[in-house]
Design a protein around this motif. Structure first.
Motif, short mmCIF file in Angstrom:
data_model
loop_
_atom_site.label_atom_id
_atom_site.label_comp_id
_atom_site.label_asym_id
_atom_site.label_seq_id
_atom_site.Cartn_x
_atom_site.Cartn_y
_atom_site.Cartn_z
N SER A 114 0.83 -1.20 0.00
CA SER A 114 0.00 0.00 0.00
C SER A 114 0.87 1.25 0.00
N GLU A 115 2.02 1.21 0.68
CA GLU A 115 2.95 2.34 0.65
C GLU A 115 3.50 2.53 -0.75
N GLU A 116 3.81 1.44 -1.43
CA GLU A 116 4.34 1.52 -2.79
C GLU A 116 3.28 2.08 -3.74
N VAL A 117 2.05 1.64 -3.58
CA VAL A 117 0.96 2.12 -4.43
C VAL A 117 0.74 3.61 -4.20
N ALA A 118 0.76 4.04 -2.95
CA ALA A 118 0.59 5.46 -2.65
C ALA A 118 1.72 6.28 -3.28
N LEU A 119 2.93 5.77 -3.22
CA LEU A 119 4.07 6.46 -3.82
C LEU A 119 3.90 6.55 -5.34
N ILE A 120 3.42 5.49 -5.95
CA ILE A 120 3.17 5.50 -7.39
C ILE A 120 2.10 6.53 -7.73
N PHE A 121 1.01 6.55 -6.96
CA PHE A 121 -0.05 7.53 -7.21
C PHE A 121 0.48 8.95 -7.09
N CYS A 122 1.29 9.19 -6.07
CA CYS A 122 1.86 10.54 -5.89
C CYS A 122 2.74 10.93 -7.07
N SER A 123 3.52 9.99 -7.57
CA SER A 123 4.38 10.31 -8.72
C SER A 123 3.55 10.58 -9.97
N TYR A 124 2.46 9.85 -10.15
CA TYR A 124 1.58 10.11 -11.30
C TYR A 124 0.94 11.49 -11.18
N VAL A 125 0.54 11.86 -9.98
CA VAL A 125 -0.06 13.19 -9.78
C VAL A 125 0.99 14.26 -10.03
N ARG A 126 2.16 14.11 -9.46
CA ARG A 126 3.24 15.09 -9.64
C ARG A 126 3.56 15.31 -11.12
N ASP A 127 3.57 14.20 -11.88
CA ASP A 127 3.93 14.28 -13.30
C ASP A 127 2.73 14.50 -14.21
N ASN A 128 1.54 14.63 -13.63
CA ASN A 128 0.31 14.90 -14.38
C ASN A 128 -0.02 13.79 -15.39
N HIS A 129 0.13 12.53 -14.97
CA HIS A 129 -0.13 11.37 -15.83
C HIS A 129 -1.50 10.76 -15.52
N THR A 130 -2.54 11.36 -16.05
CA THR A 130 -3.90 10.88 -15.78
C THR A 130 -4.11 9.47 -16.30
N VAL A 131 -3.66 9.19 -17.52
CA VAL A 131 -3.88 7.88 -18.13
C VAL A 131 -3.17 6.79 -17.34
N ARG A 132 -1.96 7.07 -16.88
CA ARG A 132 -1.24 6.07 -16.09
C ARG A 132 -1.95 5.80 -14.76
N LEU A 133 -2.47 6.84 -14.14
CA LEU A 133 -3.21 6.65 -12.89
C LEU A 133 -4.46 5.81 -13.15
#
Length: 131
Positions: A33-52
């Motif tokens: 869950s920590e890894e998933v949260a980190l991935i979500f944060c990186s997608y938000v930071r990089d503005n990757h809607t499709v990846r999220l």
């Protein structure tokens, strides 16, 4: 007497075998869950809607179910998106998460206090809170 000892021995053995097996699962779930949260944060930071969206689909979870539990640098996903000028994904999150969850997280209040309701994310969020 022998039956009682045998039952006690079986229960004790089962406890020693099962309890250690259960603990790594909880730890592994926490790490994942920590890894998933980190991935979500990186997608938000990089503005990757499709990846999220793809990651949510792959994990078979809904953003509205996990939104309240994810923090990026001590900010909610919407606040983090605003701070990183990630307007596309921030607007997507604002549309995807229920107004009740956003209100409980304090995002609308935070946008209003920071005078950020004129940002694209604020504009996506504002109609959901006006009567």
């Amino acid at each position: 007497m022998l039956k009682t000892v045998t039952s006690w021995l079986a229960a004790t053995t089962a406890a020693f075998v099962l309890i250690p097996l259960m603990q790594p699962v909880a730890a592994q779930s926490y790490v994942e869950s920590e890894e998933v949260a980190l991935i979500f944060c990186s997608y938000v930071r990089d503005n990757h809607t499709v990846r999220l969206q793809r990651k949510l689909r792959d994990l078979r979870i809904r953003l509205r179910d996990v939104y309240a539990h994810i923090r990026c640098n001590d900010a909610t996903l919407i606040q983090f998106a605003v701070k990183n000028n990630a307007n596309d994904i921030g607007s997507f999150i604002a549309r995807s998460v229920s107004a009740d969850v956003i209100e409980k997280a304090g995002d609308y209040r935070w946008l209003r206090e920071q005078n950020l309701l004129q940002t694209p994310i604020g504009e996506a969020l504002a109609p959901r809170f006006q009567n």
